[in-house]
Design a protein around this motif. Structure first.
Motif, PDB file in Angstrom:
ATOM      1  N   VAL A 175       0.844  -1.196   0.000  1.00  0.00           N
ATOM      2  CA  VAL A 175       0.000   0.000   0.000  1.00  0.00           C
ATOM      3  C   VAL A 175       0.881   1.249   0.000  1.00  0.00           C
ATOM      4  N   GLY A 176       1.996   1.197   0.710  1.00  0.00           N
ATOM      5  CA  GLY A 176       2.921   2.330   0.714  1.00  0.00           C
ATOM      6  C   GLY A 176       3.437   2.659  -0.679  1.00  0.00           C
ATOM      7  N   VAL A 177       3.792   1.641  -1.431  1.00  0.00           N
ATOM      8  CA  VAL A 177       4.252   1.845  -2.809  1.00  0.00           C
ATOM      9  C   VAL A 177       3.113   2.418  -3.652  1.00  0.00           C
ATOM     10  N   LEU A 178       1.917   1.878  -3.471  1.00  0.00           N
ATOM     11  CA  LEU A 178       0.748   2.369  -4.191  1.00  0.00           C
ATOM     12  C   LEU A 178       0.462   3.831  -3.846  1.00  0.00           C
ATOM     13  N   VAL A 179       0.612   4.175  -2.572  1.00  0.00           N
ATOM     14  CA  VAL A 179       0.395   5.556  -2.127  1.00  0.00           C
ATOM     15  C   VAL A 179       1.318   6.509  -2.879  1.00  0.00           C
ATOM     16  N   PHE A 180       2.595   6.152  -2.982  1.00  0.00           N
ATOM     17  CA  PHE A 180       3.532   7.017  -3.705  1.00  0.00           C
ATOM     18  C   PHE A 180       3.208   7.090  -5.183  1.00  0.00           C
ATOM     19  N   ALA A 181       2.753   5.992  -5.750  1.00  0.00           N
ATOM     20  CA  ALA A 181       2.411   6.003  -7.169  1.00  0.00           C
ATOM     21  C   ALA A 181       1.193   6.889  -7.443  1.00  0.00           C
ATOM     22  N   LEU A 182       0.260   6.930  -6.498  1.00  0.00           N
ATOM     23  CA  LEU A 182      -0.989   7.677  -6.695  1.00  0.00           C
ATOM     24  C   LEU A 182      -0.956   9.097  -6.136  1.00  0.00           C
ATOM     25  N   ALA A 183       0.046   9.408  -5.362  1.00  0.00           N
ATOM     26  CA  ALA A 183       0.099  10.707  -4.675  1.00  0.00           C
ATOM     27  C   ALA A 183       0.211  11.868  -5.654  1.00  0.00           C
ATOM     28  N   GLN A 184      -0.498  12.939  -5.313  1.00  0.00           N
ATOM     29  CA  GLN A 184      -0.445  14.189  -6.075  1.00  0.00           C
ATOM     30  C   GLN A 184      -0.263  15.347  -5.089  1.00  0.00           C
ATOM     31  N   PRO A 185       0.783  15.293  -4.269  1.00  0.00           N
ATOM     32  CA  PRO A 185       0.915  16.279  -3.186  1.00  0.00           C
ATOM     33  C   PRO A 185       1.163  17.695  -3.691  1.00  0.00           C
ATOM     34  N   THR A 186       0.670  18.620  -2.914  1.00  0.00           N
ATOM     35  CA  THR A 186       0.917  20.038  -3.151  1.00  0.00           C
ATOM     36  C   THR A 186       1.436  20.607  -1.834  1.00  0.00           C
TER      37      THR A 186
ATOM     38  N   LEU B 251       9.266  10.860   5.071  1.00  0.00           N
ATOM     39  CA  LEU B 251       8.055  10.768   4.265  1.00  0.00           C
ATOM     40  C   LEU B 251       7.626  12.140   3.756  1.00  0.00           C
ATOM     41  N   ALA B 252       7.665  13.137   4.622  1.00  0.00           N
ATOM     42  CA  ALA B 252       7.294  14.499   4.216  1.00  0.00           C
ATOM     43  C   ALA B 252       8.232  15.002   3.119  1.00  0.00           C
ATOM     44  N   ALA B 253       9.524  14.743   3.269  1.00  0.00           N
ATOM     45  CA  ALA B 253      10.497  15.186   2.265  1.00  0.00           C
ATOM     46  C   ALA B 253      10.259  14.478   0.926  1.00  0.00           C
ATOM     47  N   LEU B 254       9.977  13.186   0.978  1.00  0.00           N
ATOM     48  CA  LEU B 254       9.707  12.442  -0.257  1.00  0.00           C
ATOM     49  C   LEU B 254       8.455  12.951  -0.956  1.00  0.00           C
ATOM     50  N   LEU B 255       7.397  13.212  -0.171  1.00  0.00           N
ATOM     51  CA  LEU B 255       6.175  13.739  -0.784  1.00  0.00           C
ATOM     52  C   LEU B 255       6.395  15.130  -1.348  1.00  0.00           C
ATOM     53  N   LEU B 256       7.185  15.930  -0.662  1.00  0.00           N
ATOM     54  CA  LEU B 256       7.495  17.274  -1.159  1.00  0.00           C
ATOM     55  C   LEU B 256       8.304  17.207  -2.455  1.00  0.00           C
TER      56      LEU B 256
ATOM     57  N   LEU C 274       8.320  14.632  -4.581  1.00  0.00           N
ATOM     58  CA  LEU C 274       7.688  13.780  -5.591  1.00  0.00           C
ATOM     59  C   LEU C 274       7.300  14.517  -6.879  1.00  0.00           C
ATOM     60  N   PRO C 275       6.626  15.659  -6.816  1.00  0.00           N
ATOM     61  CA  PRO C 275       6.306  16.347  -8.088  1.00  0.00           C
ATOM     62  C   PRO C 275       7.553  16.735  -8.880  1.00  0.00           C
ATOM     63  N   HIS C 276       8.601  17.144  -8.175  1.00  0.00           N
ATOM     64  CA  HIS C 276       9.858  17.514  -8.848  1.00  0.00           C
ATOM     65  C   HIS C 276      10.514  16.290  -9.486  1.00  0.00           C
ATOM     66  N   LEU C 277      10.481  15.165  -8.780  1.00  0.00           N
ATOM     67  CA  LEU C 277      11.046  13.933  -9.328  1.00  0.00           C
ATOM     68  C   LEU C 277      10.277  13.483 -10.572  1.00  0.00           C
ATOM     69  N   ARG C 278       8.964  13.582 -10.521  1.00  0.00           N
ATOM     70  CA  ARG C 278       8.160  13.183 -11.684  1.00  0.00           C
ATOM     71  C   ARG C 278       8.456  14.063 -12.885  1.00  0.00           C
ATOM     72  N   ARG C 279       8.589  15.375 -12.647  1.00  0.00           N
ATOM     73  CA  ARG C 279       8.934  16.293 -13.762  1.00  0.00           C
ATOM     74  C   ARG C 279      10.318  15.953 -14.320  1.00  0.00           C
ATOM     75  N   ALA C 280      11.266  15.697 -13.438  1.00  0.00           N
ATOM     76  CA  ALA C 280      12.633  15.397 -13.875  1.00  0.00           C
ATOM     77  C   ALA C 280      12.682  14.089 -14.679  1.00  0.00           C
ATOM     78  N   LEU C 281      11.807  13.157 -14.320  1.00  0.00           N
ATOM     79  CA  LEU C 281      11.788  11.867 -15.023  1.00  0.00           C
ATOM     80  C   LEU C 281      10.819  11.863 -16.206  1.00  0.00           C
ATOM     81  N   GLY C 282      10.150  12.988 -16.411  1.00  0.00           N
ATOM     82  CA  GLY C 282       9.223  13.104 -17.536  1.00  0.00           C
ATOM     83  C   GLY C 282       7.945  12.295 -17.332  1.00  0.00           C
ATOM     84  N   LEU C 283       7.551  12.110 -16.098  1.00  0.00           N
ATOM     85  CA  LEU C 283       6.333  11.333 -15.813  1.00  0.00           C
ATOM     86  C   LEU C 283       5.134  12.231 -15.617  1.00  0.00           C
TER      87      LEU C 283
END
Length: 179
Positions: A13-24, A163-168, A170-179
């Motif tokens: 579920v933790g992996v799924l949470v990161f895959a589905l997360a859209q944090p702001t 966890l807070a740092a990873l969620l913060l 996450l949007p930057h990582l997705r942009r950097a990876l083109g996701l």
């Protein structure tokens, strides 16, 4: 669902949470206090536990027979809010509903067998999960900060900033990876 699957399912579920997360930044600010409150409840509860030696009935255990799980639910809800995804809320809810009712019943049966008289008095005055506002039942355990360490609650507490740092990030990582 058997409790032996709870931890592996939690990781999934933790992996799924990161895959589905859209944090702001706003969702992180809204979720963080709830997650911190959940961890505070867990720390308070873990400071009362002497696993299989004594029945914890003081502190948060005078409000709920399962304050660690109440804290876990608050923490998970905080993470779900921080993730800003209804799918994360659904995944977290499904996980808790699949495992925690049966785990609480298993633990209650174990404690009733191990501490029959004390458990009966405690269980008759303290709700299984949803906390009562005023403390009830016998309150024999006292908080001891060394138990927090012995019960390894430091691992959950230490994971919150990560966890807070990873969620913060996450949007930057997705942009950097083109996701």
């Amino acid at each position: 669902m058997p409790s032996r699957y709870r931890v592996p399912a939690g990781w999934a579920v933790g992996v799924l949470v990161f895959a589905l997360a859209q944090p702001t930044p706003r969702s992180l600010l809204l979720g963080l206090p709830l997650a911190v409150l959940g961890e505070a409840v867990r720390i308070w509860a873990s400071g009362h536990i002497e696993k299989t030696k004594r029945l914890a009935t003081g502190g948060p255990y005078a409000h709920s027979r399962n304050p660690l799980y109440v804290g876990s639910l608050l923490l998970a809800l905080g993470v779900a809010v921080a993730c800003a995804s209804p799918w994360v809320v659904l995944a977290v809810a499904a996980y808790f509903l699949a495992f925690y009712p049966s785990v609480m019943r298993e633990e209650a049966a174990f404690l009733a067998g191990k501490f029959p008289e004390e458990h009966a008095a405690w269980a008759s005055a303290v709700p299984l999960f949803w906390p009562r506002l005023a403390p009830g039942g016998p309150r024999s355990s006292r908080f001891d900060r060394t138990r927090v360490s012995l019960n390894r609650e430091w691992r959950t507490a230490a994971s919150l900033p990560l966890l807070a740092a990873l969620l913060l990030a996450l949007p930057h990582l997705r942009r950097a990876l083109g996701l």
